[in-house]
Scaffold this active site. Sequence first.
Site, short mmCIF file in Angstrom:
data_model
loop_
_atom_site.label_atom_id
_atom_site.label_comp_id
_atom_site.label_asym_id
_atom_site.label_seq_id
_atom_site.Cartn_x
_atom_site.Cartn_y
_atom_site.Cartn_z
N LYS A 9 2.38 -0.39 -2.88
CA LYS A 9 3.11 -1.31 -1.18
C LYS A 9 2.61 -2.96 -1.46
O LYS A 9 1.63 -2.89 -1.55
CB LYS A 9 3.46 -0.41 -0.16
N TYR A 49 15.42 3.61 -1.34
CA TYR A 49 15.17 4.31 -0.31
C TYR A 49 16.56 4.75 0.13
O TYR A 49 16.45 5.53 1.31
CB TYR A 49 14.41 3.67 0.94
N PHE A 57 12.88 5.80 10.80
CA PHE A 57 11.69 5.12 10.44
C PHE A 57 12.22 3.78 9.81
O PHE A 57 11.96 3.60 8.95
CB PHE A 57 10.80 5.69 9.76
N ASN A 112 0.95 3.58 4.06
CA ASN A 112 0.31 4.62 3.17
C ASN A 112 0.13 3.76 1.45
O ASN A 112 0.09 4.42 0.81
CB ASN A 112 0.87 5.81 2.97
N HIS A 115 3.39 4.48 -3.66
CA HIS A 115 4.69 5.25 -3.26
C HIS A 115 4.95 6.29 -4.72
O HIS A 115 4.99 5.26 -5.99
CB HIS A 115 6.36 4.80 -3.66
N GLU A 126 14.68 6.29 -10.14
CA GLU A 126 14.17 5.20 -10.01
C GLU A 126 13.30 4.22 -10.94
O GLU A 126 13.23 2.81 -10.97
CB GLU A 126 12.46 5.52 -9.29
N1 UDP Z 1 7.42 6.99 6.34
C1 UDP Z 1 7.47 7.02 7.65
N2 UDP Z 1 7.68 7.19 8.47
C2 UDP Z 1 7.32 8.95 7.82
C3 UDP Z 1 7.83 9.30 6.97
C4 UDP Z 1 7.78 8.47 6.00
O1 UDP Z 1 6.61 5.26 7.59
O2 UDP Z 1 7.81 9.54 9.44
C5 UDP Z 1 7.42 5.92 5.67
C6 UDP Z 1 5.95 6.05 4.49
O3 UDP Z 1 5.37 4.97 3.93
C7 UDP Z 1 6.61 6.99 2.86
C8 UDP Z 1 8.08 6.83 3.44
O4 UDP Z 1 8.68 6.43 4.32
O5 UDP Z 1 5.66 6.69 2.04
C9 UDP Z 1 9.04 7.55 2.47
O6 UDP Z 1 8.84 8.77 2.10
P1 UDP Z 1 8.32 10.22 2.15
O7 UDP Z 1 9.13 11.89 2.68
O8 UDP Z 1 9.36 9.85 0.97
O9 UDP Z 1 7.78 9.99 1.91
P2 UDP Z 1 6.80 9.75 -0.15
O10 UDP Z 1 7.94 10.41 -1.03
O11 UDP Z 1 6.17 8.27 -0.02
O12 UDP Z 1 5.67 10.49 -0.16
MG MG Z 2 9.32 9.87 -1.31
#
Ligand code: UDP
Ligand code: MG
Length: 148
Positions: A9, A49, A57, A112, A115, A126
């Site tokens: 990211k 997404y 969010f 974080n 991805h 994807e």
């Molecule tokens: N995210 C966020 N707040 C939340 C949950 C997710 O900002 O409460 C963001 C975070 O960057 C995350 C992304 O949205 O990596 C996608 O969420 P997902 O649940 O798919 O998590 P991932 O698969 O990336 O672990």
């Molecule tokens: Mg995810």
Amino acid sequence: MEQTFIMIKPDGVQRGLVGEIIGRFEKKGFSLKGLKLVNVEQPFAEKHYQDLSSKPFFPKLVDYIISGPVVAMVWEGKNIVTTGRKIIGATNPSDSAPGTIRGDFAIDIGRNVIHGSDSVESARKEIALWFPEGTANWQSSLHPWIYE
Ligand code: UDP
Ligand code: MG
């Protein structure tokens, strides 16, 4: 062989973590099949997404992803979707174990760093979205030293 989509990211790029992250996947034994540094636009980030579009969010997440270039990659290896998620660590860096990418390099959930596809089916979608041009066709000469 299974493939997954991995994206560094914008924060990971800005913080100079590209080499470190690629190195972790390489050293594990996985094979790099596609790689590009790209800026994506809002509709593209929303599409990537789309499953999260109803989440509160979502707008901030899209702004984050379009805030700078990302490194889009396809990696290949046995069980890579599940193992890739383990290498990445839990979504919220507060819960990510040390030794994982998020556990070692991130603090906030909205920064974080990386991805990774969450299932083989998501990976397929994807990869098709990010690499419509296709990916490289090669096999590492180390294959027999990594797989029995
Ligand atoms: N995210 C966020 N707040 C939340 C949950 C997710 O900002 O409460 C963001 C975070 O960057 C995350 C992304 O949205 O990596 C996608 O969420 P997902 O649940 O798919 O998590 P991932 O698969 O990336 O672990
Ligand atoms: Mg995810």
